[in-house]
Design a protein around this motif. Sequence first.
Motif, PDB file in Angstrom:
ATOM      1  N   GLY A  48      28.768 -90.876 -23.420  1.00  0.00           N
ATOM      2  CA  GLY A  48      27.912 -89.883 -23.044  1.00  0.00           C
ATOM      3  C   GLY A  48      26.490 -90.567 -22.183  1.00  0.00           C
ATOM      4  N   ASN A  49      25.693 -89.563 -21.926  1.00  0.00           N
ATOM      5  CA  ASN A  49      24.647 -89.969 -20.839  1.00  0.00           C
ATOM      6  C   ASN A  49      23.332 -89.396 -21.619  1.00  0.00           C
ATOM      7  OD1 ASN A  49      26.277 -91.407 -18.769  1.00  0.00           O
ATOM      8  ND2 ASN A  49      26.937 -89.157 -18.381  1.00  0.00           N
ATOM      9  N   ALA A  50      23.267 -89.044 -22.551  1.00  0.00           N
ATOM     10  CA  ALA A  50      21.894 -88.524 -23.109  1.00  0.00           C
ATOM     11  C   ALA A  50      20.546 -88.782 -22.508  1.00  0.00           C
ATOM     12  CB  ALA A  50      21.877 -88.144 -24.782  1.00  0.00           C
ATOM     13  N   SER A  51      20.494 -90.286 -22.414  1.00  0.00           N
ATOM     14  CA  SER A  51      19.455 -90.680 -21.858  1.00  0.00           C
ATOM     15  C   SER A  51      19.388 -90.912 -20.192  1.00  0.00           C
ATOM     16  CB  SER A  51      18.879 -92.073 -22.462  1.00  0.00           C
ATOM     17  OG  SER A  51      19.779 -93.054 -22.094  1.00  0.00           O
ATOM     18  N   GLY A  52      20.464 -90.570 -19.717  1.00  0.00           N
ATOM     19  CA  GLY A  52      20.691 -90.955 -18.108  1.00  0.00           C
ATOM     20  C   GLY A  52      21.840 -91.766 -18.093  1.00  0.00           C
ATOM     21  N   LEU A  65      18.254 -79.113 -28.157  1.00  0.00           N
ATOM     22  CA  LEU A  65      19.089 -80.030 -27.862  1.00  0.00           C
ATOM     23  C   LEU A  65      18.841 -81.240 -27.296  1.00  0.00           C
ATOM     24  CD1 LEU A  65      22.025 -81.076 -28.341  1.00  0.00           C
ATOM     25  CD2 LEU A  65      22.906 -79.743 -26.290  1.00  0.00           C
ATOM     26  N   GLU A  66      18.055 -81.102 -25.923  1.00  0.00           N
ATOM     27  CA  GLU A  66      17.431 -82.318 -25.295  1.00  0.00           C
ATOM     28  C   GLU A  66      16.385 -82.543 -25.821  1.00  0.00           C
ATOM     29  OE1 GLU A  66      18.802 -81.440 -20.493  1.00  0.00           O
ATOM     30  OE2 GLU A  66      17.532 -79.572 -21.468  1.00  0.00           O
ATOM     31  N   GLY A  67      15.641 -82.142 -26.617  1.00  0.00           N
ATOM     32  CA  GLY A  67      14.516 -82.442 -27.151  1.00  0.00           C
ATOM     33  C   GLY A  67      15.007 -83.485 -28.242  1.00  0.00           C
ATOM     34  N   ARG A  68      16.145 -83.444 -28.591  1.00  0.00           N
ATOM     35  CA  ARG A  68      16.565 -84.556 -29.660  1.00  0.00           C
ATOM     36  C   ARG A  68      15.815 -84.193 -31.077  1.00  0.00           C
ATOM     37  NH1 ARG A  68      17.472 -90.302 -27.255  1.00  0.00           N
ATOM     38  NH2 ARG A  68      18.103 -89.596 -25.107  1.00  0.00           N
ATOM     39  N   GLY A  69      15.452 -82.817 -31.196  1.00  0.00           N
ATOM     40  CA  GLY A  69      14.958 -82.461 -32.594  1.00  0.00           C
ATOM     41  C   GLY A  69      16.050 -81.771 -33.445  1.00  0.00           C
ATOM     42  N   THR A  70      17.408 -81.878 -32.955  1.00  0.00           N
ATOM     43  CA  THR A  70      18.400 -81.078 -33.856  1.00  0.00           C
ATOM     44  C   THR A  70      19.499 -82.265 -34.290  1.00  0.00           C
ATOM     45  OG1 THR A  70      19.967 -81.068 -31.842  1.00  0.00           O
ATOM     46  CG2 THR A  70      18.419 -79.112 -31.974  1.00  0.00           C
ATOM     47  N   THR A  71      20.050 -81.489 -35.447  1.00  0.00           N
ATOM     48  CA  THR A  71      21.014 -82.446 -36.150  1.00  0.00           C
ATOM     49  C   THR A  71      22.297 -81.778 -36.160  1.00  0.00           C
ATOM     50  OG1 THR A  71      20.351 -81.798 -38.268  1.00  0.00           O
ATOM     51  CG2 THR A  71      19.385 -83.856 -37.460  1.00  0.00           C
ATOM     52  N   SER A 117      26.918 -92.809 -26.961  1.00  0.00           N
ATOM     53  CA  SER A 117      26.588 -91.421 -26.357  1.00  0.00           C
ATOM     54  C   SER A 117      25.312 -91.287 -25.546  1.00  0.00           C
ATOM     55  CB  SER A 117      26.961 -90.484 -27.187  1.00  0.00           C
ATOM     56  OG  SER A 117      25.683 -90.385 -28.385  1.00  0.00           O
ATOM     57  N   VAL A 118      24.506 -92.266 -25.720  1.00  0.00           N
ATOM     58  CA  VAL A 118      23.152 -92.261 -25.220  1.00  0.00           C
ATOM     59  C   VAL A 118      22.987 -92.584 -23.918  1.00  0.00           C
ATOM     60  CG1 VAL A 118      20.636 -93.287 -25.682  1.00  0.00           C
ATOM     61  CG2 VAL A 118      22.205 -92.540 -27.348  1.00  0.00           C
ATOM     62  N   GLY A 119      23.667 -93.757 -23.483  1.00  0.00           N
ATOM     63  CA  GLY A 119      23.862 -94.106 -22.172  1.00  0.00           C
ATOM     64  C   GLY A 119      22.629 -95.058 -21.720  1.00  0.00           C
ATOM     65  N   LYS A 120      21.927 -94.930 -20.523  1.00  0.00           N
ATOM     66  CA  LYS A 120      21.052 -95.628 -19.824  1.00  0.00           C
ATOM     67  C   LYS A 120      20.267 -96.425 -20.640  1.00  0.00           C
ATOM     68  CE  LYS A 120      17.741 -95.695 -16.226  1.00  0.00           C
ATOM     69  NZ  LYS A 120      16.765 -94.987 -15.214  1.00  0.00           N
ATOM     70  N   SER A 121      19.385 -95.956 -21.727  1.00  0.00           N
ATOM     71  CA  SER A 121      18.579 -96.658 -22.565  1.00  0.00           C
ATOM     72  C   SER A 121      18.896 -97.583 -23.758  1.00  0.00           C
ATOM     73  CB  SER A 121      17.387 -95.608 -23.320  1.00  0.00           C
ATOM     74  OG  SER A 121      18.170 -94.721 -24.132  1.00  0.00           O
TER      75      SER A 121
END
Length: 322
Positions: A236-240, A309-315, A213-217
């Motif tokens: 998913g595209n969480a990193s682009g 959410l976008e800061g990746r600080g959530t679980t 779900s991360v995508g580009k990276s």
Amino acid sequence: MRAIQFTQTGGPDVLTLVDRPTPTPGPGEALIRLTAIGINYIDTYHRTGLYPVPLPYIPGSEGAGVIEAVGEGVTDLSVGQRVAYSMAPGSYAEYVVVAADKLVPVPEEITDQQAAAVLLQGMTAHYLAFTTYPIRPGDTVLVHAGAGGVGLLLTQIARMRGARVITTVSTEEKAELSRQNGADEVILYTQTDFTAEVRRLTGGQGVHAVYDSVGKSTFEGSLDSLRPLGTMVSFGNASGAVPPFAPAILNTKGSLMFTRPSLGHYILTRAALLERATAVLNWVRSGQLNVRIQPPYALADAAQAHRDLEGRGTTGKLLLLP
């Protein structure tokens, strides 16, 4: 009614609390008074313009609440009934109109917050594990973002299916959470090359499937983590977004299979929707599926929820409360 909308695409600050007319249900629709609203990563894609939407736009596609009114022709749902839904726009609001055939009755033993938290991500995990790549007992699979909403649920379902599950996470705290939800091996991608570690953990063979779900990276590393004839599931595209690539690369890396699925295509019929939703809700009711919910945000704090959410600080799952 109060609602969150944006009139232009951009960062979280474009999300604005406004007053809008309460909608009226048409034929085949129901008006829902929302009590819990699910936040999903796709909401950020709409906000940034990655997935274009008509403006102004009320984001959100998942929620739970109580039926306030029904339109003409709705016979199998009633006013006062508790329901949940996913894949219906306009959810960051106090009220929303949803097509009746998209609504799922909520069992008494499940709270509205649980229903809003699990439906979209739970059905996503269900189709990924049961249909996109049907996990078989003895398979080894790699789940990226293992401490995220889908990642935690997918790990549990993959274990139900008899898989050995390897996950990637960013912190020790998330690693422990992933293990608590069934991960056999957890890789801190911030400290370790996940591809090399997957190869080590599988004796050089690679995994049967990657759920990414991360995508580009992570795209290239995910392909290199697969064994020959393995399946790459990019959802998913969480990193682009994944950049264009030559299909021949799938051949050179072992006749791999690549797919880019979306939940909507897996619940096109009401029968398919109810099959997946019922399975997920029954697992929650029986305690087989643990749903982790972050402390909810007020509706007015939607922008902060997106930042977190976008800061990746959530679980786990993020919710708004109207």
